[in-house]
Design a protein around this motif. Structure first.
Motif, PDB file in Angstrom:
ATOM      1  N   HIS B 197      19.018 -53.248  -5.462  1.00 53.38           N
ATOM      2  CA  HIS B 197      17.615 -53.464  -5.055  1.00 53.38           C
ATOM      3  C   HIS B 197      17.140 -52.501  -3.991  1.00 53.38           C
ATOM      4  N   ASP B 198      18.085 -51.931  -3.201  1.00 49.55           N
ATOM      5  CA  ASP B 198      17.676 -51.041  -2.106  1.00 49.55           C
ATOM      6  C   ASP B 198      17.605 -49.584  -2.541  1.00 49.55           C
ATOM      7  N   GLY B 199      17.663 -49.337  -3.842  1.00 51.90           N
ATOM      8  CA  GLY B 199      17.573 -47.973  -4.337  1.00 51.90           C
ATOM      9  C   GLY B 199      18.925 -47.310  -4.514  1.00 51.90           C
ATOM     10  N   GLY B 200      19.980 -48.006  -4.105  1.00 51.75           N
ATOM     11  CA  GLY B 200      21.318 -47.443  -4.251  1.00 51.75           C
ATOM     12  C   GLY B 200      21.876 -47.649  -5.648  1.00 51.75           C
ATOM     13  N   ARG B 201      23.152 -47.357  -5.785  1.00 50.52           N
ATOM     14  CA  ARG B 201      23.829 -47.543  -7.056  1.00 50.52           C
ATOM     15  C   ARG B 201      25.123 -48.299  -6.832  1.00 50.52           C
ATOM     16  N   ALA B 202      25.433 -49.173  -7.791  1.00 48.66           N
ATOM     17  CA  ALA B 202      26.728 -49.850  -7.766  1.00 48.66           C
ATOM     18  C   ALA B 202      27.248 -49.884  -9.188  1.00 48.66           C
ATOM     19  N   ALA B 203      28.478 -50.337  -9.353  1.00 47.82           N
ATOM     20  CA  ALA B 203      29.063 -50.316 -10.693  1.00 47.82           C
ATOM     21  C   ALA B 203      30.068 -51.437 -10.879  1.00 47.82           C
ATOM     22  N   ASN B 204      30.210 -51.806 -12.142  1.00 43.40           N
ATOM     23  CA  ASN B 204      31.361 -52.599 -12.563  1.00 43.40           C
ATOM     24  C   ASN B 204      32.460 -51.590 -12.888  1.00 43.40           C
ATOM     25  N   VAL B 205      33.603 -51.770 -12.247  1.00 41.44           N
ATOM     26  CA  VAL B 205      34.731 -50.866 -12.484  1.00 41.44           C
ATOM     27  C   VAL B 205      35.841 -51.699 -13.128  1.00 41.44           C
ATOM     28  N   THR B 206      36.079 -51.441 -14.408  1.00 46.27           N
ATOM     29  CA  THR B 206      37.112 -52.196 -15.117  1.00 46.27           C
ATOM     30  C   THR B 206      38.339 -51.311 -15.319  1.00 46.27           C
ATOM     31  N   LEU B 207      39.438 -51.827 -14.831  1.00 44.50           N
ATOM     32  CA  LEU B 207      40.693 -51.077 -14.914  1.00 44.50           C
ATOM     33  C   LEU B 207      41.583 -51.758 -15.957  1.00 44.50           C
ATOM     34  N   ASP B 208      42.146 -50.969 -16.836  1.00 44.17           N
ATOM     35  CA  ASP B 208      42.982 -51.538 -17.892  1.00 44.17           C
ATOM     36  C   ASP B 208      44.232 -50.677 -18.016  1.00 44.17           C
ATOM     37  N   GLY B 209      45.235 -51.011 -17.214  1.00 38.41           N
ATOM     38  CA  GLY B 209      46.446 -50.189 -17.186  1.00 38.41           C
ATOM     39  C   GLY B 209      46.151 -48.776 -16.714  1.00 38.41           C
ATOM     40  N   THR B 210      45.190 -48.670 -15.816  1.00 43.95           N
ATOM     41  CA  THR B 210      44.727 -47.349 -15.368  1.00 43.95           C
ATOM     42  C   THR B 210      45.750 -46.704 -14.431  1.00 43.95           C
ATOM     43  N   PRO B 211      46.156 -45.467 -14.706  1.00 40.32           N
ATOM     44  CA  PRO B 211      47.128 -44.798 -13.822  1.00 40.32           C
ATOM     45  C   PRO B 211      46.540 -44.574 -12.426  1.00 40.32           C
ATOM     46  N   ALA B 212      47.353 -44.825 -11.404  1.00 42.69           N
ATOM     47  CA  ALA B 212      46.881 -44.727 -10.034  1.00 42.69           C
ATOM     48  C   ALA B 212      47.985 -44.183  -9.142  1.00 42.69           C
ATOM     49  N   GLU B 213      47.562 -43.571  -8.037  1.00 41.38           N
ATOM     50  CA  GLU B 213      48.516 -43.022  -7.075  1.00 41.38           C
ATOM     51  C   GLU B 213      48.502 -43.912  -5.836  1.00 41.38           C
ATOM     52  N   LEU B 214      49.680 -44.362  -5.431  1.00 42.78           N
ATOM     53  CA  LEU B 214      49.757 -45.214  -4.242  1.00 42.78           C
ATOM     54  C   LEU B 214      49.277 -44.428  -3.022  1.00 42.78           C
ATOM     55  N   LEU B 215      48.376 -45.034  -2.251  1.00 43.37           N
ATOM     56  CA  LEU B 215      47.879 -44.364  -1.048  1.00 43.37           C
ATOM     57  C   LEU B 215      48.838 -44.698   0.095  1.00 43.37           C
ATOM     58  N   GLY B 216      49.359 -43.657   0.745  1.00 45.93           N
ATOM     59  CA  GLY B 216      50.333 -43.866   1.811  1.00 45.93           C
ATOM     60  C   GLY B 216      51.709 -44.134   1.232  1.00 45.93           C
ATOM     61  N   GLU B 217      52.608 -44.492   2.127  1.00 51.73           N
ATOM     62  CA  GLU B 217      53.979 -44.724   1.685  1.00 51.73           C
ATOM     63  C   GLU B 217      54.331 -46.208   1.757  1.00 51.73           C
ATOM     64  N   GLY B 218      55.026 -46.687   0.735  1.00 49.19           N
ATOM     65  CA  GLY B 218      55.477 -48.069   0.728  1.00 49.19           C
ATOM     66  C   GLY B 218      54.367 -49.024   0.325  1.00 49.19           C
ATOM     67  N   THR B 219      54.770 -50.265   0.017  1.00 51.02           N
ATOM     68  CA  THR B 219      53.790 -51.242  -0.452  1.00 51.02           C
ATOM     69  C   THR B 219      53.646 -52.396   0.527  1.00 51.02           C
ATOM     70  N   ALA B 220      53.870 -52.123   1.839  1.00 51.63           N
ATOM     71  CA  ALA B 220      53.604 -53.158   2.837  1.00 51.63           C
ATOM     72  C   ALA B 220      52.113 -53.496   2.771  1.00 51.63           C
ATOM     73  N   ASP B 221      51.782 -54.718   3.158  1.00 52.24           N
ATOM     74  CA  ASP B 221      50.404 -55.193   3.057  1.00 52.24           C
ATOM     75  C   ASP B 221      49.457 -54.314   3.881  1.00 52.24           C
ATOM     76  N   ARG B 222      48.380 -53.873   3.237  1.00 55.51           N
ATOM     77  CA  ARG B 222      47.401 -52.996   3.901  1.00 55.51           C
ATOM     78  C   ARG B 222      46.140 -53.750   4.327  1.00 55.51           C
ATOM     79  N   SER B 223      46.169 -55.072   4.266  1.00 52.93           N
ATOM     80  CA  SER B 223      44.954 -55.841   4.594  1.00 52.93           C
ATOM     81  C   SER B 223      44.443 -55.526   5.999  1.00 52.93           C
ATOM     82  N   ALA B 224      45.384 -55.349   6.938  1.00 54.06           N
ATOM     83  CA  ALA B 224      44.963 -55.071   8.311  1.00 54.06           C
ATOM     84  C   ALA B 224      44.265 -53.719   8.413  1.00 54.06           C
ATOM     85  N   ASP B 225      44.738 -52.751   7.629  1.00 56.18           N
ATOM     86  CA  ASP B 225      44.070 -51.442   7.622  1.00 56.18           C
ATOM     87  C   ASP B 225      42.671 -51.558   7.034  1.00 56.18           C
ATOM     88  N   VAL B 226      42.580 -52.328   5.937  1.00 57.11           N
ATOM     89  CA  VAL B 226      41.261 -52.531   5.321  1.00 57.11           C
ATOM     90  C   VAL B 226      40.321 -53.200   6.332  1.00 57.11           C
TER      91      VAL B 226
END
Lengths: 391, 383
Positions: B197-226
Motif C-alpha cells: 500500500h505504501d508504494g513498495g514491493r513485497a513477494a511470496n517466496v516459495t522454496l522447494d528444496g532450494t539450494p542455499a549457502e549457510l551464512l557464517g559458520e556452524g548452525t548455532a541458533d542465530r535468533s539473537a543476531d536476527v
C-alpha cells in the motif's frame, strides 16, 4: 553526537547525588517522598542547607550567588534533587522575583533583597492572577496611584500560592489606566504582607488542603522605592519571569520518582491472585508512561543544549505541555493502583490503609493544577501553533 | 550527552538531501516511479551507491564506508522526508546488516561489496505467513545436502523479494534458526511479487528444496543476531518515520495557512491549530527518542531495548501524526494525487514490518518491574 556523560559530568552528578542524599535532613526528604505537605520550617531548613552549599540559586548571576553552570549541569542538579525528594528551592524566590530583581532592580534593591531571597530569609509570594485576569493576565485591574512618596494600591489578587507563609509579595499593578495597549500600563511593586490594608483569605481546594489564597488590597501604601525597574514596564518583567526556567517545568525527575514509587506500590496490591506488579495491563501502562517520560527527558536535554543566550527555545512549550501531562498521568496511575484504598484519603489512626494510598487521590486532584498554572496547556498550544508552526 | 552533529555528518545530510530532492522533486515523480516495477528508481539506487550510502554501515575491508548508526539515521531520516522508495533500511541495514553480523569474511566480501556498489539488491526473507515479529524461523526448514543445504517452505511478505538478486533466508535447523544465502536464480525458488500500500514491493517466496549457502559458520541458533540487527533496523525506521512525520506536519501547516473555508484560511480555526500543535509535540518527542536510540547503538549499549523504545515512541507518534495530517486536510488528504496521504501510508507500513507499538510496549513491560528508573544518561544505556 555523544550518549554518555563526560567524566567531569559523571563526577558532577555524583557530587550532586551525594549532597542531596546526605546533607538535606532525612525527615524532610521522607516527607516529600511520602507526598505529604512540607511545613514552612522544613522548606526554610532545606533551602538554607542548599544555599550554604551554593546550590539554591545556581542559575542567578555569579555576583549574586549563581554558579555559571552549563544547561546540562542545571538539568542534572534539578534531576538529582527531585530524585532525592529534596524540596526544590522556593520558585517564587529563586525562579521568579530573584532573577527579576537581579536583571531589572536597582543596586539598592539587589543589595537589600537578593541574599535574603536566596536564603529564604524573605518568603515571597506572587501577586499576578486576578479573578478576571487568568490566562489573560494583561487585563488585570489592581491599581496603584501615586500619592507623594507612596503608591496606593487597591484591588484583589488570587491563586496566591503559599501566601499564608509569605513575608513579601511581588505584585503586578496598573499604574497607567490610559495606556493604549493594556500591557503598557502595568508596573511591578514589592511590599510586605503585613502592610496595613493587606488581607489574606484562604481558598480551600478539592484535595482538602490550603495551598492558595485570595489577597485583598485596600489603600495599601507602598513606598516609591519599592517599584522594581521602570514604571509601566512591569509586563516585560512578567514575561521575563514566566519564561525563566521553562526547562525545569518539565519536572522529569519528580515524575520519574513517582513512577518508581508506583512500581513499589503495585507489589503491595493483590489482584486476581497475583501482585499487581505482575499484571500485564498495569505493566504495559507503566512501560508506556516511562517511555513517554524518556522522550520528554531527552527533549529537555535537546532544548537546553540549543537555548542560545538564555532565551528559551521555542520548543520549551513542549516541555511544559507534556511535562504537566506526564506528572498528571503518574499521579493517576498511583490512584488506580490504590484502587478502593484510594477512598481512605482522610483516614487517621485506626486505618489499615497504607499512607501512600491515602494521599493518592488528593495528590491526583491537586495535580490538575499543573496543566493550568505557568501558562495553561492551551496557552502552550497557542504558542506552538503561532510561534513554531506559523499558524 | 551531546545532540549535535559533526561537520561530516552535516555534509552527509546535505549530500543525501540534495540527491533525493533532485530524484523526487514532487509527488508526481514519486508516483510514476512506484507505479512500475521494481517500485524504486534503479538510477537513484546507483547514485546512492556512488555516494557511498549503500555501504555506509559496513566495514571498509568488506567494501563499506565504516560509518555507524548515527549516519544510518541521517540517511533514513532524509529518505523519510521525501518518501524515497529505495529500500535503504530493508536491503542495507537489515539484509546487509545480517551478512555483516554473521557472514564469514569471504561471504562479507562477496555479498557486501556488490551491495555497496549498487550492483546487487539484497532482501531478508524472514516473515512467515502464520507468525509475526519473531526473531526465529519455523515454517521454512533447512536440511543438509552434502556440503550444501536445501530450504523448503514459504516466506511472506518479503520486502523487495521479487527484485532481490540475493536473499538472506532464515530457516529452522536442529539447533534453532540459521541464516542462508539464496541466489535469485536458484532452482526451486518461486517468487511472486506484488505492490504494497505504501508504494513498495513485497513477494511470496516459495522454496522447494532450494539450494542455499549457510551464512557464517556452524548452525548455532542465530535468533539473537536476527534480534540485534532487527533492532538496528527499527532504529533506522524510527529515523525514517521522523523524517516522514516532519514532512507531513510541514505540509499540513502550509495547507492550513492557504486553504480557505467560510471566507478565511483554516489557521483561523483553533480547533485545527491546536491539533497541529499536538502533532508538533508528537514529532519532537519521537525525534528525541530516535536520535537517542541511534546514539545507544553507536555507543554499544543495549540496542534491543533501545530499538523497542524507539519503535514504541515512533509507532504512537506515527499513527497520531499520520491520521491527523489527513483529517486536517479533509478529503484531499486521501487522494493519490496529493502527497500527504502517502506519508500516512508509509508510516502505517513501517508500523507493521518489525513490530507495532503494542508489541514493543509488551516487550518493555516484561522488564519494567526489574529497575526503578530509566536513566538515559547512564553510561552507556543498558536497558
Amino acid at each position: 553526537m555523544r550518549l554518555q556523560l563526560s567524566p567531569e559530568m559523571e563526577a558532577f552528578r555524583d557530587e550532586m547525588r551525594t549532597f542531596f542524599t546526605t546533607q538535606v535532613p532525612k525527615e524532610i526528604r521522607d516527607q516529600v517522598a511520602a507526598r505529604r505537605h512540607v511545613s514552612r520550617e522544613q522548606y526554610i531548613e532545606a533551602q538554607r542547607a542548599l544555599n550554604a552549599a551554593g546550590l539554591a540559586v545556581p542559575h542567578w548571576p555569579v555576583e549574586w550567588g549563581g554558579r555559571d553552570w552549563t544547561p546540562l549541569q542545571r538539568h542534572i542538579w534539578r534531576e538529582e534533587m527531585q530524585l532525592a525528594s529534596v524540596p526544590e528551592p522556593l520558585a517564587f524566590n529563586t525562579s521568579m522575583i530573584g532573577p527579576v530583581i537581579a536583571a531589572f532592580g536597582n543596586q539598592e534593591q539587589k543589595e537589600r533583597f537578593l541574599a535574603k531571597t536566596a536564603n529564604l530569609d524573605i518568603w515571597w509570594c506572587q501577586g499576578f492572577s486576578e479573578p478576571d485576569a487568568g490566562s489573560d493576565l494583561a487585563s488585570l485591574r489592581t491599581t496603584a496611584v501615586r500619592d507623594g512618596d507612596d503608591w496606593v494600591v487597591n484591588g484583589q489578587k488570587t491563586w496566591t500560592t503559599l501566601g499564608q507563609h509569605a513575608d513579601w509579595i511581588f505584585c503586578l499593578v496598573r499604574t497607567d489606566p490610559t495606556a493604549e495597549k493594556k500591557q503598557r500600563g502595568i508596573s511591578m511593586l514589592v511590599f510586605p504582607m503585613d502592610t496595613p490594608g493587606v488581607t489574606l483569605r484562604p481558598i480551600q481546594l478539592i484535595d482538602g488542603g490550603h495551598e492558595v489564597n485570595e489577597v485583598f488590597f485596600e489603600d495599601v501604601r507602598v513606598p516609591a522605592e519599592n517599584l522594581v525597574g521602570e514604571e509601566n514596564r512591569g509586563w516585560d518583567y512578567a514575561k521575563f519571569l514566566l519564561g525563566n526556567e521553562r526547562v525545569g517545568i518539565a519536572r522529569v525527575g519528580a515524575t520519574k520518582k513517582l513512577i518508581a514509587q508506583a512500581k513499589e506500590f503495585a507489589r503491595e496490591i493483590t489482584a486476581g491472585g497475583r501482585p499487581l506488579s505482575e499484571d500485564p495491563r498495569t505493566l504495559a501502562r507503566i512501560a508506556e508512561l516511562e517511555n513517554e517520560l524518556l522522550a520528554l527527558e531527552l527533549t529537555a536535554l535537546r532544548v537546553v543544549a540549543n537555548s542560545a543566550d538564555g532565551k528559551p527555545h521555542p520548543a520549551s512549550s513542549v516541555l511544559k505541555l507534556r511535562g504537566s501531562e506526564l506528572q498528571q498521568a503518574a499521579t493517576e496511575l498511583i490512584v488506580d493502583i490504590a484502587g478502593p484504598l484510594s477512598l481512605a484519603s482522610f483516614a487517621d489512626g485506626g486505618s489499615a490503609v497504607p499512607d501512600w494510598a491515602r494521599v493518592a487521590t488528593p495528590e491526583y486532584l491537586n495535580y490538575r493544577k499543573v496543566s493550568i498554572y505557568g501558562g495553561s496547556n492551551e496557552v502552550q498550544r497557542t504558542i506552538i501553533a503561532g510561534t513554531i508552526l506559523g499558524l | 550527552m551531546d545532540f549535535t552533529y559533526d561537520s561530516e555528518q552535516n555534509d552527509l545530510r546535505e549530500a543525501v538531501r540534495g540527491l533525493l530532492q533532485r530524484a523526487y522533486p514532487d509527488t508526481e515523480r514519486r508516483r510514476s516511479v512506484v507505479g512500475s516495477d521494481p517500485g524504486f528508481d534503479e538510477k537513484t539506487w546507483a547514485q546512492l551507491a556512488e555516494m557511498g550510502v549503500l555501504g555506509l554501515p559496513f566495514a571498509e575491508e568488506d567494501g563499506g564506508m565504516g560509518a555507524g548508526p548515527i549516519e544510518v539515521g541521517i540517511v533514513a531520516e532524509e529518505m523519510g522526508r521525501v518518501l524515497a522508495p529505495e529500500p535503504f533500511v530493508e536491503a542495507v541495514v537489515l539484509a546487509g546488516g545480517l551478512v555483516a553480523a554473521v557472514g564469514t569474511a569471504a561471504q562479507r566480501t562477496a555479498v557486501l561489496g556488490p551491495l555497496s556498489e549498487g550492483g546487487s539488491v539484497l532482501a531478508f526473507a524472514h516473515a512467515e505467513p502464520a507468525t509475526r515479529w519473531s526473531p526465529s524461523a519455523s515454517a521454512v526448514t533447512a536440511t543438509q545436502d552434502g556440503d550444501g543445504w536445501r530450504l523448503t517452505g514459504v516466506k511472506e511478505p518479503v520486502a523487495n523479494g521479487a527484485r532481490a538478486d540475493v536473499l538472506v533466508v532464515s530457516a529452522a535447523v536442529d539447533g534453532g534458526t540459521a541464516l542462508f544465502l539464496v541466489q535469485g536464480d536458484a532452482a526451486g525458488l518461486t517468487r511472486t511479487g506484488y505492490r504494497t500500500h505504501d508504494g513498495g514491493r513485497a513477494a511470496n517466496v516459495t522454496l522447494d528444496g532450494t539450494p542455499a549457502e549457510l551464512l557464517g559458520e556452524g548452525t548455532a541458533d542465530r535468533s539473537a543476531d536476527v534480534e540485534r540487527v532487527q533492532a538496528l533496523a527499527r532504529i533506522a525506521h524510527a529515523n525514517e518515520s521522523v523524517g516522514a512525520m516532519e514532512s507531513a506536519l510541514r505540509i499540513t501547516a502550509e495547507y492550513l495557512k492557504t486553504r480557505k473555508q467560510f471566507g478565511v484560511t483554516l489557521n483561523r480555526f483553533q480547533a485545527l491549530t491546536f491539533r497541529a500543535a499536538d502533532m508538533y509535540v508528537s514529532v519532537e518527542l519521537a525525534r528525541s527518542t530516535a536520535l537517542w536510540a541511534s546514539m545507544v547503538a553507536d555507543a554499544g549499549g543495549d540496542v534491543v531495548a533501545a530499538g523497542d523504545r524507539a519503535r514504541l515512541q515512533t509507532s504512537r507518534a506515527g499513527r497520531h501524526v499520520g491520521k491527523e495530517a489527513i483529517q486536517l486536510h479533509g478529503g484531499i488528504g486521501v487522494t493519490a494525487e496529493y502527497s500527504v496521504g502517502h506519508y500516512t501510508s508509509r508510516l502505517t507500513a513501517i508500523d507493521h514490518v518489525l513490530g507495532d507499538g503494542d508489541w514493543a510496549a509488551d516487550r518493555l513491560a516484561a522488564s519494567v518491574d526489574s529497575y526503578p528508573t530509566v536513566d538515559p544518561l547512564g553510561a552507556p544505556y543498558t536497558g
